[in-house]
Design a protein around this motif. Structure first.
Motif, PDB file in Angstrom:
ATOM      1  N   SER A  79       0.843  -1.200   0.000  1.00  0.00           N
ATOM      2  CA  SER A  79       0.000   0.000   0.000  1.00  0.00           C
ATOM      3  C   SER A  79       0.875   1.247   0.000  1.00  0.00           C
ATOM      4  CB  SER A  79      -0.909   0.006   1.240  1.00  0.00           C
ATOM      5  OG  SER A  79      -0.144   0.163   2.411  1.00  0.00           O
ATOM      6  N   SER A  80       0.212   2.379  -0.188  1.00  0.00           N
ATOM      7  CA  SER A  80       0.934   3.637  -0.020  1.00  0.00           C
ATOM      8  C   SER A  80       0.857   3.965   1.470  1.00  0.00           C
ATOM      9  CB  SER A  80       0.294   4.738  -0.869  1.00  0.00           C
ATOM     10  OG  SER A  80      -1.055   4.904  -0.503  1.00  0.00           O
ATOM     11  N   PRO A  81       1.784   4.771   1.970  1.00  0.00           N
ATOM     12  CA  PRO A  81       1.733   5.098   3.396  1.00  0.00           C
ATOM     13  C   PRO A  81       0.470   5.894   3.700  1.00  0.00           C
ATOM     14  CG  PRO A  81       3.596   6.193   2.309  1.00  0.00           C
ATOM     15  CD  PRO A  81       2.891   5.396   1.283  1.00  0.00           C
ATOM     16  N   GLY A  82      -0.132   5.661   4.831  1.00  0.00           N
ATOM     17  CA  GLY A  82      -1.345   6.381   5.213  1.00  0.00           C
ATOM     18  C   GLY A  82      -1.053   7.846   5.488  1.00  0.00           C
ATOM     19  N   VAL A  83      -2.107   8.626   5.545  1.00  0.00           N
ATOM     20  CA  VAL A  83      -1.979  10.072   5.740  1.00  0.00           C
ATOM     21  C   VAL A  83      -1.239  10.404   7.033  1.00  0.00           C
ATOM     22  CG1 VAL A  83      -3.290  12.192   6.121  1.00  0.00           C
ATOM     23  CG2 VAL A  83      -4.020  10.574   4.384  1.00  0.00           C
ATOM     24  N   GLY A  84      -1.439   9.618   8.077  1.00  0.00           N
ATOM     25  CA  GLY A  84      -0.805   9.909   9.353  1.00  0.00           C
ATOM     26  C   GLY A  84       0.652   9.490   9.430  1.00  0.00           C
ATOM     27  N   GLU A  85       1.125   8.757   8.415  1.00  0.00           N
ATOM     28  CA  GLU A  85       2.518   8.281   8.420  1.00  0.00           C
ATOM     29  C   GLU A  85       3.465   9.444   8.146  1.00  0.00           C
ATOM     30  OE1 GLU A  85       4.010   4.963   8.573  1.00  0.00           O
ATOM     31  OE2 GLU A  85       2.079   4.494   9.482  1.00  0.00           O
ATOM     32  N   PRO A  86       4.526   9.561   8.929  1.00  0.00           N
ATOM     33  CA  PRO A  86       5.490  10.641   8.669  1.00  0.00           C
ATOM     34  C   PRO A  86       6.178  10.469   7.315  1.00  0.00           C
ATOM     35  CG  PRO A  86       5.972   9.514  10.753  1.00  0.00           C
ATOM     36  CD  PRO A  86       4.875   8.756  10.075  1.00  0.00           C
ATOM     37  N   LEU A  87       6.584  11.585   6.726  1.00  0.00           N
ATOM     38  CA  LEU A  87       7.338  11.540   5.473  1.00  0.00           C
ATOM     39  C   LEU A  87       8.692  10.898   5.769  1.00  0.00           C
ATOM     40  CD1 LEU A  87       6.580  15.110   4.047  1.00  0.00           C
ATOM     41  CD2 LEU A  87       5.323  12.976   3.708  1.00  0.00           C
ATOM     42  N   LYS A  88       9.133  10.002   4.884  1.00  0.00           N
ATOM     43  CA  LYS A  88      10.372   9.261   5.140  1.00  0.00           C
ATOM     44  C   LYS A  88      11.523   9.688   4.248  1.00  0.00           C
ATOM     45  CE  LYS A  88       9.016   5.610   7.832  1.00  0.00           C
ATOM     46  NZ  LYS A  88       9.195   5.893   9.232  1.00  0.00           N
ATOM     47  N   ASN A  89      11.221  10.166   3.041  1.00  0.00           N
ATOM     48  CA  ASN A  89      12.355  10.491   2.165  1.00  0.00           C
ATOM     49  C   ASN A  89      12.130  11.772   1.359  1.00  0.00           C
ATOM     50  OD1 ASN A  89      10.962   9.891  -0.254  1.00  0.00           O
ATOM     51  ND2 ASN A  89      11.515   7.743  -0.138  1.00  0.00           N
ATOM     52  N   SER A 145      18.390  17.851   9.334  1.00  0.00           N
ATOM     53  CA  SER A 145      19.046  17.312  10.525  1.00  0.00           C
ATOM     54  C   SER A 145      18.326  17.712  11.825  1.00  0.00           C
ATOM     55  CB  SER A 145      20.504  17.756  10.578  1.00  0.00           C
ATOM     56  OG  SER A 145      20.569  19.169  10.585  1.00  0.00           O
ATOM     57  N   ASN A 146      17.489  18.763  11.770  1.00  0.00           N
ATOM     58  CA  ASN A 146      16.735  19.200  12.956  1.00  0.00           C
ATOM     59  C   ASN A 146      15.358  18.567  13.048  1.00  0.00           C
ATOM     60  OD1 ASN A 146      18.904  20.847  13.394  1.00  0.00           O
ATOM     61  ND2 ASN A 146      17.833  22.772  12.994  1.00  0.00           N
ATOM     62  N   ILE A 147      14.970  17.816  12.020  1.00  0.00           N
ATOM     63  CA  ILE A 147      13.610  17.280  11.952  1.00  0.00           C
ATOM     64  C   ILE A 147      13.558  15.841  12.473  1.00  0.00           C
ATOM     65  CG2 ILE A 147      11.706  16.650  10.416  1.00  0.00           C
ATOM     66  CD1 ILE A 147      12.650  18.881   8.526  1.00  0.00           C
ATOM     67  N   LYS A 148      12.664  15.632  13.436  1.00  0.00           N
ATOM     68  CA  LYS A 148      12.409  14.276  13.931  1.00  0.00           C
ATOM     69  C   LYS A 148      11.360  13.616  13.024  1.00  0.00           C
ATOM     70  CE  LYS A 148      11.385  12.131  18.416  1.00  0.00           C
ATOM     71  NZ  LYS A 148      11.003  12.489  19.804  1.00  0.00           N
ATOM     72  N   THR A 149      10.209  14.290  12.828  1.00  0.00           N
ATOM     73  CA  THR A 149       9.178  13.785  11.908  1.00  0.00           C
ATOM     74  C   THR A 149       8.463  14.947  11.230  1.00  0.00           C
ATOM     75  OG1 THR A 149       7.446  13.775  13.613  1.00  0.00           O
ATOM     76  CG2 THR A 149       8.645  11.699  13.271  1.00  0.00           C
ATOM     77  N   THR A 150       7.918  14.654  10.055  1.00  0.00           N
ATOM     78  CA  THR A 150       7.068  15.605   9.338  1.00  0.00           C
ATOM     79  C   THR A 150       5.829  14.847   8.887  1.00  0.00           C
ATOM     80  OG1 THR A 150       8.989  16.817   8.512  1.00  0.00           O
ATOM     81  CG2 THR A 150       6.913  17.160   7.352  1.00  0.00           C
ATOM     82  N   THR A 151       4.664  15.354   9.249  1.00  0.00           N
ATOM     83  CA  THR A 151       3.413  14.727   8.804  1.00  0.00           C
ATOM     84  C   THR A 151       2.554  15.748   8.089  1.00  0.00           C
ATOM     85  OG1 THR A 151       2.480  15.100  10.999  1.00  0.00           O
ATOM     86  CG2 THR A 151       3.272  12.881  10.543  1.00  0.00           C
ATOM     87  N   ILE A 152       1.821  15.252   7.082  1.00  0.00           N
ATOM     88  CA  ILE A 152       0.900  16.104   6.326  1.00  0.00           C
ATOM     89  C   ILE A 152      -0.321  16.385   7.186  1.00  0.00           C
ATOM     90  CG2 ILE A 152      -0.552  16.218   4.230  1.00  0.00           C
ATOM     91  CD1 ILE A 152       2.508  16.151   3.710  1.00  0.00           C
ATOM     92  N   GLN A 153      -0.791  17.612   7.163  1.00  0.00           N
ATOM     93  CA  GLN A 153      -1.996  17.992   7.900  1.00  0.00           C
ATOM     94  C   GLN A 153      -3.143  18.107   6.921  1.00  0.00           C
ATOM     95  OE1 GLN A 153      -1.774  18.506  11.523  1.00  0.00           O
ATOM     96  NE2 GLN A 153      -0.074  17.267  10.793  1.00  0.00           N
TER      97      GLN A 153
END
Length: 156
Positions: A79-89, A145-153
Motif C-alpha cells: 500500500s501507499s503510506p497512510g496520511v498519518g505516516e510521517p514523510l520518510k524520504n 538534521s533538525n527534523i524528527k518527523t514531518t506529517t501532512i496535515q
C-alpha cells in the motif's frame, strides 16, 4: 532467516521490481511476527489501487520463488503510506510541496506551516501566526538534521 535479513531481502526485491518504473519508490518494509509482510510504496503522482495490486502480485511471486517462508505461510500487503505516516524520504517531501505540514523537531517542539520548498539539506515552510489583520506570515528554513518527523496535515 532473521527478521532484519528478511526485511533487507524484501527491500532489494521491491527496489528491483520498481527499477523499471522510476516514478514509484519504496518507503518502508515491515514484517510482523505472524509473517505478515507490509510494503509501503509511493509514487511521484501517487499510487493507484491497480498499481498496488500489480506490485503485490509480482512481489508475492518473488517471495514465493525465494522460498523465504518454506511452508508458504506468509501474507503480503502492498500500500501507499497512510496520511498519518510521517514523510520518510526526499521524494515524499518534494511530492507534498504546497501542503500543510506539522514538523516535530528533535527536541519535540513543533511547527505547522505550508511546505513551500524542498532543497537537498533543508526545507522552507511558511508559518502564519495570529488571525485576521493581526496575522503574520514568515518563512522559516529548517535543516533536515533538525527534523524528527514531518506529517501532512489534512485540511477541511
Amino acid at each position: 532467516m532473521a527478521p532484519d535479513t528478511q526485511i533487507q531481502v524484501i527491500e532489494q526485491m521491491v527496489d528491483e521490481m520498481l527499477s523499471s518504473e522510476p516514478e514509484y519508490f519504496r518507503i518502508n518494509v515491515r514484517i510482523k511476527p505472524t509473517n505478515n509482510v507490509k510494503v509501503f510504496i509511493d509514487g511521484d503522482k501517487g499510487l493507484a489501487i491497480d498499481k498496488c495490486v500489480q506490485f503485490n502480485r509480482k512481489l508475492y511471486k518473488l517471495i514465493e520463488e525465494a522460498a523465504m517462508y518454506p511452508e508458504g505461510e506468509f501474507s503480503l500487503e502492498v500500500s501507499s503510506p497512510g496520511v498519518g505516516e510521517p514523510l520518510k524520504n526526499h521524494r515524499q517531501y518534494a511530492k507534498n510541496q504546497g501542503r500543510q505540514v506539522e514538523i516535530t523537531f528533535n527536541d519535540d517542539s513543533k511547527k505547522t506551516g505550508k511546505l513551500v520548498q524542498v532543497a537537498e539539506e533543508d526545507i522552507l515552510i511558511e508559518e502564519t501566526t495570529g488571525k485576521g489583520k493581526k496575522a503574520v506570515t514568515q518563512q522559516i528554513v529548517i535543516p533536515f538534521s533538525n527534523i524528527k518527523t514531518t506529517t501532512i496535515q489534512i485540511q477541511f
